[in-house]
Design a protein around this motif. Structure first.
Motif, short mmCIF file in Angstrom:
data_model
loop_
_atom_site.label_atom_id
_atom_site.label_comp_id
_atom_site.label_asym_id
_atom_site.label_seq_id
_atom_site.Cartn_x
_atom_site.Cartn_y
_atom_site.Cartn_z
N ALA A 35 0.82 -1.22 0.00
CA ALA A 35 0.00 0.00 0.00
C ALA A 35 0.86 1.26 0.00
N ARG A 36 2.18 1.08 -0.02
CA ARG A 36 3.14 2.20 -0.01
C ARG A 36 2.96 3.07 1.25
N SER A 37 2.70 2.42 2.36
CA SER A 37 2.56 3.14 3.62
C SER A 37 3.88 3.81 4.01
N ILE A 38 3.76 4.87 4.79
CA ILE A 38 4.93 5.60 5.26
C ILE A 38 5.08 5.36 6.75
N TYR A 39 6.24 4.82 7.16
CA TYR A 39 6.50 4.54 8.56
C TYR A 39 7.32 5.67 9.19
N ILE A 40 6.97 5.98 10.44
CA ILE A 40 7.76 6.99 11.16
C ILE A 40 8.07 6.45 12.56
N ASP A 41 9.20 6.91 13.09
CA ASP A 41 9.59 6.60 14.46
C ASP A 41 9.20 7.79 15.32
#
Length: 281
Positions: free
Chosen positions: A140-146
């Protein structure tokens, strides 16, 4: 004389016990429905490991995932009315940041009713290790962040704004950062607004009415007559703004969302009350 096997008797007894507890115990009914809801999320995630593949290459983001999940949840009995989606979001060209209030896991179902074409989601980095879910979110081309690494906050803003522009997707964010089960909204975290300003893309606010008339984790109920109103607000432009303007921008968007929330929440609750009154007649 008909003989019944022990397995059949045990199964029948368990089924009857389940039906009885489901009818007489609100807490049992709550846990049963919530467990089945999470099971639907998990099974749908497994399904989308395959069905999402062509949409990855088409660049649709997570649109198919949420579109199809809506039909996994017909059994919840929740009825959703979406307002001004076609006016403010459906035909919006180019990338954008979509911000929405965050209440519970039921938000996944609400999202499925209003998820934008070529949309994806921003989520915390720890979720990328969940089996099946991680494959589906990657497709889904999700964007991960910390979100716990404040030292690299500026780097993450740069990274996310670059991805938003490169992928030309509308990124869904919960700016409260965590679920808020009471009335209203928590103060917004500024990450989504920093990204929007850095990328110079519009912000589209979406507001869901409060779920408490039919769902409460605290009081352990999940009724099957839910009414939800979702209001899509006009896009807020960020062209010409700088990071110095983010505080005011964040507060302005939150105030607009609270006004919409205060308008649609009593209306949704009134619909449920009317529905229940008619049922009792």
């Amino acid at each position: 004389m008909i003989e019944c096997s022990p397995c059949l008797l045990i199964s029948a007894s368990l089924l009857l016990t389940f039906i009885l507890l489901y009818r007489v115990s609100q807490s049992f009914r709550y846990y049963s429905r919530v467990t089945f809801f999470y099971l639907c999320i998990f099974l749908h995630g497994m399904e989308c490991c395959v069905t999402q593949i062509p949409f990855y290459f088409l660049g649709w983001g997570a649109y198919w995932i949420f579109y199809s999940f809506y039909y996994w949840c017909w059994w919840t009995g929740i009825r959703v009315e979406v307002r001004d989606f076609d006016k403010h979001l459906e035909h919006l060209k180019g990338p954008a940041i979509v911000v929405c209030n965050h209440q519970s896991a039921i938000d996944v179902f609400s999202m499925s009713a209003v998820f934008p074409p070529r949309g994806t989601v921003m989520m915390k980095k720890s979720l990328q290790w969940i089996p099946f879910f991680n494959i589906t979110s990657w497709l889904a081309r999700s964007i991960y962040i910390d979100r716990f690494n404040r030292e690299k906050a500026l780097e993450q803003v740069e990274y996310c704004s670059k991805l938003v522009l490169e992928r030309k997707l509308k990124v869904w964010v919960f700016p409260e950062g965590t679920r808020y089960r009471d009335q209203g909204m928590l103060p917004f975290k500024k990450g989504a607004f920093n990204i929007a300003v850095k990328a110079q893309v519009p912000i589209v606010p979406i507001v869901c009415s409060n779920y408490s008339p039919f769902y409460s984790k605290k009081d352990k109920y999940f009724h099957s007559d839910g009414e939800v109103i979702i209001q899509v607000l006009p896009a807020v432009e960020t062209q010409g703004l700088s990071l110095d303007d983010v505080n005011d921008l964040c507060e302005r968007v939150r105030n607009d969302m609270l006004k919409a929330y205060d308008k649609i929440t009593p209306e949704a609750a009134e619909r449920m009350a009317t529905k229940r009154a008619k049922k009792q007649q």
